[in-house]
Design a protein around this motif. Structure first.
Motif, PDB file in Angstrom:
ATOM      1  N   GLY A 125     -53.756 -34.494 -11.829  1.00 29.77           N
ATOM      2  CA  GLY A 125     -52.977 -33.759 -11.547  1.00 29.77           C
ATOM      3  C   GLY A 125     -52.364 -33.314 -12.821  1.00 29.77           C
ATOM      4  O   GLY A 125     -51.271 -32.637 -12.645  1.00 29.77           O
ATOM      5  N   PRO A 212     -46.920 -32.689 -15.731  1.00 29.67           N
ATOM      6  CA  PRO A 212     -48.042 -31.914 -14.848  1.00 29.67           C
ATOM      7  C   PRO A 212     -48.704 -30.721 -15.090  1.00 29.67           C
ATOM      8  O   PRO A 212     -48.012 -29.878 -15.319  1.00 29.67           O
ATOM      9  CB  PRO A 212     -47.082 -31.608 -13.576  1.00 29.67           C
ATOM     10  N   ARG A 213     -49.982 -30.909 -14.032  1.00 25.58           N
ATOM     11  CA  ARG A 213     -50.674 -30.061 -14.848  1.00 25.58           C
ATOM     12  C   ARG A 213     -50.266 -28.990 -13.273  1.00 25.58           C
ATOM     13  O   ARG A 213     -50.131 -28.650 -12.494  1.00 25.58           O
ATOM     14  CB  ARG A 213     -51.998 -30.031 -14.140  1.00 25.58           C
ATOM     15  N   PRO A 214     -50.237 -27.826 -13.682  1.00 30.45           N
ATOM     16  CA  PRO A 214     -49.844 -26.490 -13.418  1.00 30.45           C
ATOM     17  C   PRO A 214     -50.647 -25.964 -11.786  1.00 30.45           C
ATOM     18  O   PRO A 214     -52.114 -25.994 -12.448  1.00 30.45           O
ATOM     19  CB  PRO A 214     -49.920 -24.554 -14.258  1.00 30.45           C
ATOM     20  N   ARG A 215     -49.419 -25.377 -10.612  1.00 37.69           N
ATOM     21  CA  ARG A 215     -50.139 -25.148  -9.448  1.00 37.69           C
ATOM     22  C   ARG A 215     -50.611 -23.631  -9.529  1.00 37.69           C
ATOM     23  O   ARG A 215     -51.440 -23.425  -8.414  1.00 37.69           O
ATOM     24  CB  ARG A 215     -50.379 -26.262  -8.877  1.00 37.69           C
ATOM     25  N   SER A 284     -46.363 -20.114 -15.450  1.00 38.64           N
ATOM     26  CA  SER A 284     -47.053 -20.820 -15.220  1.00 38.64           C
ATOM     27  C   SER A 284     -46.382 -22.242 -14.068  1.00 38.64           C
ATOM     28  O   SER A 284     -44.688 -22.437 -14.178  1.00 38.64           O
ATOM     29  CB  SER A 284     -48.804 -21.535 -15.916  1.00 38.64           C
ATOM     30  N   THR A 285     -46.548 -22.294 -13.083  1.00 42.19           N
ATOM     31  CA  THR A 285     -45.612 -24.093 -12.917  1.00 42.19           C
ATOM     32  C   THR A 285     -46.498 -25.094 -11.832  1.00 42.19           C
ATOM     33  O   THR A 285     -47.257 -24.606 -11.265  1.00 42.19           O
ATOM     34  CB  THR A 285     -44.851 -22.972 -11.662  1.00 42.19           C
ATOM     35  N   ALA A 286     -45.729 -26.138 -11.504  1.00 40.78           N
ATOM     36  CA  ALA A 286     -46.287 -27.019 -11.019  1.00 40.78           C
ATOM     37  C   ALA A 286     -46.129 -27.493  -9.853  1.00 40.78           C
ATOM     38  O   ALA A 286     -46.480 -28.044  -8.838  1.00 40.78           O
ATOM     39  CB  ALA A 286     -46.419 -28.233 -11.613  1.00 40.78           C
TER      40      ALA A 286
ATOM     41  N   GLU B 243     -41.296 -30.198 -12.506  1.00 39.91           N
ATOM     42  CA  GLU B 243     -40.592 -29.862 -14.001  1.00 39.91           C
ATOM     43  C   GLU B 243     -39.181 -28.919 -13.855  1.00 39.91           C
ATOM     44  O   GLU B 243     -37.940 -28.547 -14.184  1.00 39.91           O
ATOM     45  CB  GLU B 243     -41.168 -28.311 -14.419  1.00 39.91           C
TER      46      GLU B 243
END
Lengths: 468, 468
Positions: A125, A212-215, A284-286, B243
């Motif tokens: 992730g 953290p990878r954007p979800r 974008s956001t995680a 974040e």
């Protein structure tokens, strides 16, 4: 040289030393620009082998050209024309990718590619958030301090570098592969190797910070009536959803027209003529949708702008798939090449001056070099702009190279001297822009480079140029 | 010296040169540690005056001690005991604070304090997000590369530095006050002056990157049964709301007990004995509540943890006002001093090793130095830990300084050699920890420092120690 080749084979194995012209061709030519001539190419598999290769070459007075994925755009990874340099390719030093999720770091061999790293990170992730058109190796990315389209959100490679291992020209391996986020113990030695094109040492391993990878990810295309309108919208987005903004790319009418003429796309998203600028906005956001509705956040921010004092500058907001907009954006460079000769400039100015700078250059070029069009697109969120100068090939006359230089020099002077800008926003320094480096670099910086070179590579074994 | 004082008065004015013992006292003593003796103190008002002061001193072979707000903790801003150094105080170089909201930057004089900068930024909805207990000057913050409690979210000072102006010992003013976020043109000279305690030059002005000021902030206190539980909760929060996490501070039972015994607080928030660790969790965002409900985000993340496999490690979650929790946290240092002699260590390890490291040190100290207690608190989000060793003053015997050194050296060895940690996480390097610097700094880094010093300050005018 024969003696050196024997020594190199002893270090890296027979299959790791190339001398045939056929084999050498790919190491002599850059991804887009540049061509040189190599005596040999050598492919070490471990940091120790890299160091031993350097020691063997340095001891024999043979110069070495380090090479990553060879995707650079300033010629910094290609040998010169002498035919006497050995290309040191990191392609086989690509076995280690150690991800430490709780530390939020990855230890990587220098030859690991960006895509390979991100593939390994995806399982946790996580992502290394440097977004580029090419697929470089990590060592090359650090030596170039690459920027890219999402710098507005995440910063540059430097901001993600925690630990580094470097092989010096004499074969010393300087290893500080720390995972520490806080470590204030004097000079941060690794900074010397960031963005200096491998001239002080060859990067062999690194520890990078990952995120953290954007979800969630949403994108839209806003049609702006002017560069000023692009900046006004940026100000609103910074205030409303600044911490979610992961790309803010503006493509000029000239560049859009080229894509519409030559590109491959499903349908023209614009009604009639393209706008002065099409702005690709990405958030974008995680965070999960249950915590934050990203689509609603984008619409609320755009709504706030369209109810504000600068609403007139935005002519339209296009709904569609984000990847289609990115696809359009990524076709600019190729499409322009269909239009004639292209002088591609990699500039930056303070982002508040993007509109003024671009308009000023456009007007002054029209007066000074009739027939040269500005087809700019850029990372307006961070002040980076790829200012492409397109012209009929005939305009270059007998000496197209001189014409290209005249155009470059003209724009560089305006950018650096008048707008506090940079002649190399994200591509780094190499033989292709060394003249600009020499012109604009303060003497103190060059004096420091000279003593660093004298300390770290006294026989000047590394690279085909110098920063001193 | 008389001749120098005349020269200095001519540069900065008569009121800018202090020589009386009474006036000098505050410049000779550090905020918490250290004391020296100065020949004079001089207070320039402009970058040019700083440079001229340096030139005047260097020409006469008089050494200079640059000083910011004098809040450092490693003695790097105090003169040595010789009584021959001139203290160069930046306190009057504090007039310029130019905020550029669209660029997201501020140009500041080196003597501007953190609080003054943030006051100016507040009007624009911006903040310089380095959070510290003290109120240092910007120049000192850069020369120390200060860390603080919110590094987990925003990074260190280095990550926020865009442009820098430095006066060299010979009076050269090296100015590169760029607002560019992208500028990849070889060696990034300013990096040499970050964290190097002013030994290569005196910082006179800087351009720093600033960020949107949080419009929401929530904090809670979780009671963790062990260091391992602190890390397990961190892992959950990173994944769920990474974040948004702007502080993750853990205070050990020993440190909590000291605050409960000696601190000033409204009520004991704990039922019975304090937990192994009280964890202060802070989330913040510049997004409006209509876009993101921060309170709900925190509760959802905590809920996810308390339904997960590591729920047992969290004994309680306390609801209350965030400032009360911060108040508790900020009283640790003062409270410990009421408990006996305190050896305050500023360490870091990879954050995944925080629990193991702290437990290991606690056990080994108990065996090796009976009567010494570990009362740690720290920035577990970034691996920083203030490992305070508390003991009865009598334990130090005839030579308390030697006992302190023995304790420091013991912990440093475990931290640096066995856990890949740092003996100075955020306080920087100065006379107080120079022995550790000498022990742990690789020869290549010291060799580079020697040539940099020889290039930038060949007469060794600056500071009371050396990194070479």
């Amino acid at each position: 040289m024969q003696d050196l080749l024997e020594a190199l084979r002893a270090i890296v194995g027979v299959d790791g030393v190339l001398v045939e012209a056929n084999d050498l061709a790919t190491y002599e030519r850059g991804w887009r620009y540049g061509v040189g001539k190599a005596a040999a190419a050598v492919k070490p598999r471990t940091p120790r082998e890299v160091a031993d290769v350097l020691a063997a070459c340095t001891a024999r007075g043979v110069r070495v050209q380090p090479m990553g994925a060879n995707t650079g755009l300033v010629g910094a990874s290609n040998p010169d024309a002498s035919g006497t340099m050995v290309v040191l390719s990191l392609e086989r030093l690509a076995r280690t990718i150690e991800v430490e999720p709780l530390d939020g770091v990855a230890l990587v061999d220098a030859g690991v590619t960006l895509s390979a790293l991100n593939e390994a990170l995806a399982a946790h992730g996580l992502v290394f958030p440097i977004d580029l058109g090419a697929d470089p190796q990590l060592g090359g990315m650090i030596a170039t301090n690459t920027g890219g389209s999402r710098l507005v959100r995440y910063g540059d490679v430097r901001a993600h570098l925690l630990g580094l291992e470097v092989a010096l020209a004499d074969g010393t391996l300087v290893s500080r592969l720390t995972r520490l986020r806080k470590d204030n113990t004097g000079l941060d030695l690794k900074q010397l190797f960031v963005g200096t094109s491998g001239l002080f040492g060859v990067i062999t391993r690194a520890v990078v910070r990952v995120v953290p990878r954007p979800r969630q990810r949403v994108a839209t295309l806003a049609c702006a009536a002017s560069g000023e309108a692009v900046l006004q919208l940026l100000a609103t987005l910074q205030a409303e959803v600044g911490e979610l903004l992961s790309a803010y790319e503006a493509v000029s009418r000239e560049a859009l027209a080229a894509v519409l003429r030559h590109g491959v796309y499903e349908r023209n998203p614009f009604q009639g003529e393209p706008p002065a600028y099409a702005v690709l906005i990405e958030l974008s956001t995680a965070l999960l949708p249950a915590v934050l509705d990203l689509d609603a956040a984008l619409h609320a921010a755009l709504g706030a702008h369209l109810e504000g004092p600068h609403a007139d500058g935005i002519e339209d907001v296009l709904v569609g798939r984000g990847e289609d907009f990115w696809h359009l954006r990524h076709q600019v460079s190729e499409s322009l090449r269909e239009e004639g000769a292209v002088v591609g400039l990699d500039l930056s100015v303070p982002r508040s001056r993007m509109a003024a700078f671009t308009e000023d250059v456009r007007a002054r070029l029209a007066a000074r070099f009739p027939g040269v069009r500005v087809a700019d697109f850029g990372h307006w969120g961070d002040g980076g702009t790829h200012l492409n100068l397109v012209h009929d090939k005939a305009l270059g006359g007998d000496d197209p190279a001189a014409f290209k230089r005249a155009l470059q020099d003209f724009v560089y002077e305006v950018c650096v001297r008048e707008y506090g800008g940079s002649y190399s926003a994200e591509h780094g320094v190499g033989p292709h822009n060394l003249a600009a480096y020499t012109r604009y670099t303060p003497e103190t910086a060059r004096a420091v480079c000279r003593v660093l070179r004298a300390t770290l590579d006294p026989s000047q074994s590394l690279g085909s140029f110098d920063l001193g």
